[in-house]
Design a protein around this motif. Structure first.
Motif, mmCIF file in Angstrom:
data_model
loop_
_atom_site.group_PDB
_atom_site.id
_atom_site.type_symbol
_atom_site.label_atom_id
_atom_site.label_comp_id
_atom_site.label_asym_id
_atom_site.label_seq_id
_atom_site.Cartn_x
_atom_site.Cartn_y
_atom_site.Cartn_z
ATOM 1 N N GLY A 103 0.795 -1.217 0.000
ATOM 2 C CA GLY A 103 0.000 0.000 0.000
ATOM 3 C C GLY A 103 0.827 1.267 0.000
ATOM 4 N N ILE A 104 2.102 1.161 0.376
ATOM 5 C CA ILE A 104 2.963 2.342 0.441
ATOM 6 C C ILE A 104 3.744 2.536 -0.848
ATOM 7 C CG2 ILE A 104 4.971 3.347 1.621
ATOM 8 C CD1 ILE A 104 4.020 2.055 4.182
ATOM 9 N N ILE A 105 4.243 1.443 -1.431
ATOM 10 C CA ILE A 105 5.132 1.575 -2.594
ATOM 11 C C ILE A 105 4.393 1.457 -3.929
ATOM 12 C CG2 ILE A 105 7.096 0.742 -1.284
ATOM 13 C CD1 ILE A 105 6.824 -1.936 -2.669
ATOM 14 N N GLY A 106 3.066 1.498 -3.915
ATOM 15 C CA GLY A 106 2.321 1.635 -5.159
ATOM 16 C C GLY A 106 1.801 0.358 -5.787
ATOM 17 N N ILE A 107 2.144 -0.807 -5.244
ATOM 18 C CA ILE A 107 1.686 -2.065 -5.848
ATOM 19 C C ILE A 107 0.169 -2.192 -5.762
ATOM 20 C CG2 ILE A 107 1.749 -4.580 -5.611
ATOM 21 C CD1 ILE A 107 4.657 -4.309 -4.739
ATOM 22 N N ALA A 108 -0.380 -1.863 -4.591
ATOM 23 C CA ALA A 108 -1.834 -1.943 -4.419
ATOM 24 C C ALA A 108 -2.547 -0.958 -5.335
ATOM 25 C CB ALA A 108 -2.199 -1.682 -2.958
ATOM 26 N N ALA A 109 -2.011 0.248 -5.448
ATOM 27 C CA ALA A 109 -2.638 1.258 -6.310
ATOM 28 C C ALA A 109 -2.582 0.847 -7.776
ATOM 29 C CB ALA A 109 -1.947 2.606 -6.112
ATOM 30 N N SER A 159 23.207 0.723 -8.357
ATOM 31 C CA SER A 159 24.262 -0.036 -7.687
ATOM 32 C C SER A 159 23.740 -0.659 -6.385
ATOM 33 C CB SER A 159 25.472 0.866 -7.392
ATOM 34 O OG SER A 159 25.990 1.402 -8.594
ATOM 35 N N GLY A 160 22.502 -1.097 -6.426
ATOM 36 C CA GLY A 160 21.889 -1.701 -5.250
ATOM 37 C C GLY A 160 20.562 -1.047 -4.931
ATOM 38 N N LEU A 161 19.848 -1.633 -3.972
ATOM 39 C CA LEU A 161 18.551 -1.104 -3.583
ATOM 40 C C LEU A 161 18.713 -0.251 -2.333
ATOM 41 C CD1 LEU A 161 16.242 -4.225 -4.087
ATOM 42 C CD2 LEU A 161 16.287 -2.143 -5.467
ATOM 43 N N SER A 162 18.461 1.030 -2.475
ATOM 44 C CA SER A 162 18.517 1.941 -1.338
ATOM 45 C C SER A 162 17.150 1.972 -0.658
ATOM 46 C CB SER A 162 18.893 3.349 -1.795
ATOM 47 O OG SER A 162 18.650 4.288 -0.770
ATOM 48 N N PRO A 163 17.054 1.657 0.637
ATOM 49 C CA PRO A 163 15.762 1.671 1.329
ATOM 50 C C PRO A 163 15.024 2.997 1.186
ATOM 51 C CG PRO A 163 17.409 0.599 2.688
ATOM 52 C CD PRO A 163 18.138 1.182 1.508
ATOM 53 N N LEU A 164 15.737 4.096 1.333
ATOM 54 C CA LEU A 164 15.106 5.406 1.225
ATOM 55 C C LEU A 164 14.607 5.646 -0.193
ATOM 56 C CD1 LEU A 164 14.341 8.124 2.402
ATOM 57 C CD2 LEU A 164 16.666 8.937 1.911
ATOM 58 N N ARG A 165 15.420 5.277 -1.198
ATOM 59 C CA ARG A 165 15.028 5.483 -2.591
ATOM 60 C C ARG A 165 13.791 4.657 -2.943
ATOM 61 N NH1 ARG A 165 19.448 3.959 -4.857
ATOM 62 N NH2 ARG A 165 20.510 5.937 -4.591
ATOM 63 N N ILE A 166 13.716 3.447 -2.414
ATOM 64 C CA ILE A 166 12.549 2.591 -2.668
ATOM 65 C C ILE A 166 11.282 3.266 -2.177
ATOM 66 C CG2 ILE A 166 11.400 0.456 -1.940
ATOM 67 C CD1 ILE A 166 14.090 -0.924 -2.029
ATOM 68 N N ILE A 167 11.323 3.803 -0.971
ATOM 69 C CA ILE A 167 10.137 4.434 -0.404
ATOM 70 C C ILE A 167 9.743 5.678 -1.183
ATOM 71 C CG2 ILE A 167 9.186 5.561 1.643
ATOM 72 C CD1 ILE A 167 9.451 2.512 1.795
ATOM 73 N N LEU A 168 10.727 6.500 -1.544
ATOM 74 C CA LEU A 168 10.433 7.732 -2.274
ATOM 75 C C LEU A 168 9.838 7.420 -3.649
ATOM 76 C CD1 LEU A 168 13.562 9.898 -1.386
ATOM 77 C CD2 LEU A 168 11.246 10.090 -0.469
ATOM 78 N N VAL A 169 10.457 6.475 -4.357
ATOM 79 C CA VAL A 169 9.929 6.088 -5.667
ATOM 80 C C VAL A 169 8.553 5.444 -5.512
ATOM 81 C CG1 VAL A 169 10.272 4.550 -7.638
ATOM 82 C CG2 VAL A 169 12.206 5.831 -6.710
ATOM 83 N N GLY A 170 8.410 4.609 -4.486
ATOM 84 C CA GLY A 170 7.135 3.945 -4.259
ATOM 85 C C GLY A 170 6.010 4.922 -3.990
ATOM 86 N N VAL A 171 6.281 5.953 -3.207
ATOM 87 C CA VAL A 171 5.267 6.975 -2.935
ATOM 88 C C VAL A 171 4.851 7.666 -4.227
ATOM 89 C CG1 VAL A 171 4.875 9.199 -1.822
ATOM 90 C CG2 VAL A 171 5.952 7.347 -0.538
ATOM 91 N N ALA A 172 5.827 7.942 -5.088
ATOM 92 C CA ALA A 172 5.519 8.582 -6.372
ATOM 93 C C ALA A 172 4.684 7.663 -7.256
ATOM 94 C CB ALA A 172 6.819 8.971 -7.079
ATOM 95 N N ILE A 173 5.052 6.379 -7.322
ATOM 96 C CA ILE A 173 4.284 5.413 -8.114
ATOM 97 C C ILE A 173 2.875 5.272 -7.557
ATOM 98 C CG2 ILE A 173 4.141 2.997 -8.840
ATOM 99 C CD1 ILE A 173 6.339 4.564 -10.238
ATOM 100 N N ASN A 174 2.774 5.231 -6.236
ATOM 101 C CA ASN A 174 1.471 5.108 -5.590
ATOM 102 C C ASN A 174 0.575 6.297 -5.939
ATOM 103 O OD1 ASN A 174 -0.424 3.935 -3.626
ATOM 104 N ND2 ASN A 174 0.100 5.685 -2.372
#
Length: 325
Positions: free
Chosen positions: A87-93, A135-150
């Protein structure tokens, strides 16, 4: 071990208790004894009404909670991020947008809507991965991108609703468990059961993903394959729940963290415990929503926002001490 066994016993007992309390509570009331005897005999009209009106809602609440909670466990294992949640990173949306699209254009394909929702969720998950990778998965970047996708998919879903203007879409776009039918139960139980059963077999892989990448590779594991398969099951569970019950955030965030505190980090135990705990959480949230301001019905999604918002703030404030595995 005793703590784990007692934790399962307590959660299962609470599910049974809350299920029956919720079943007999509401504008139409019967005792638990009358409910059980009526279900066995089939002669009590009030029980028959409860069976057709409340039981589908309760069953969907159970499977929705289980699916969302396990989806959160899997996503956090894949992304190594304690804040990863459908619900946070946009998959549900993303899944909800495709669901609305199918309902508006091809309503005769209702039984297959979870599969179409899966495609939307998979697209959102792919976008989060691809746009977060550097160069890897950044936890902060995942959340920021996920919020935008959501935000993007949520906006597209709302725009589609206004553009099409079908009154039939009103129910499809509301996140709630009211007015559910046995047809909804059939769809929910079929697809979510498949995802839940598969997730149990993925527990050992989730334990591998918790290791450092170099360690897992040295042990002979193909991490790309593991991440793709685990992510696919997580997306399936999240989008099935979303297509039937709507977007209910924070379940996949709350339950995995609570589960790790109670039963530990071994996914062979964490996944089934999270499924049961998630089922209990949504059942309780839906029951509270029905009983707090009768005859008004507060959706479980709103109850979860009230609960999950402060919990997310706490996690963010303590993020330096949270590893998500």
């Amino acid at each position: 071990m005793k703590k784990i066994i007692w934790s399962f016993i307590i959660v299962c007992s609470l599910i049974v208790i809350v299920f029956f309390i919720s079943a007999v509570s509401g504008s139409l009331k019967v005792t638990i004894g009358e409910l059980i005897s009526g279900l066995l005999s089939g002669t009590n009209e009030n029980v028959a009404i409860i069976k057709d009106l409340r039981f589908p809602r309760l069953i969907i609440a159970l499977f929705t909670g289980a699916a969302l909670a396990v989806s959160g466990v899997l996503l956090q294992a894949v992304m190594k991020n304690p804040l990863a949640e459908a619900g946070i990173i946009g998959i549900a949306a993303g899944g909800r947008f495709v669901y609305i699209l199918v309902v508006s254009l091809l309503p005769q394909l209702f039984f297959w809507t979870p599969l179409f929702s899966f495609l939307g969720g998979a697209l959102a998950c792919f976008l989060v991965f691809s746009l977060s990778w550097k160069s890897g998965l950044s936890p902060l970047r995942i959340i920021l991108v996920g919020v935008a996708i959501n935000a993007t998919f949520s906006g597209l879903g709302q725009a589609l609703t206004y553009f099409v203007g079908f009154s039939s879409l009103t129910h499809a776009t509301v996140s709630g468990l009211s007015l559910k039918t046995w047809n909804d139960v059939d769809v929910m139980v079929l697809y979510s059961s498949i995802g839940l059963v598969i997730s149990l077999f993925l527990a050992s892989w989730c334990n591998v993903l918790a290791l450092q990448d170099k360690t897992a590779i040295n042990l002979g594991f193909n991490l790309t394959k593991l991440r793709l398969i685990v992510s696919a099951v997580a997306v399936l569970l999240a989008t099935v729940a979303t297509s039937i019950a709507g977007v209910i955030a924070f379940v996949g965030l709350l339950i995995p963290h609570i589960g790790r505190l109670i039963v530990g980090t071994d996914h062979k135990v964490l996944i089934p415990f999270s499924a049961l705990s998630g089922a209990l959480l949504i059942l309780v949230a839906d029951t509270i929503g029905r009983m707090i301001l009768p005859p008004n019905d507060i959706p479980a999604s709103i109850i979860m926002m009230i609960i999950g918002g402060p919990f997310l703030i706490i996690l963010l404030r303590k993020s330096e001490r949270i590893h998500g595995n």
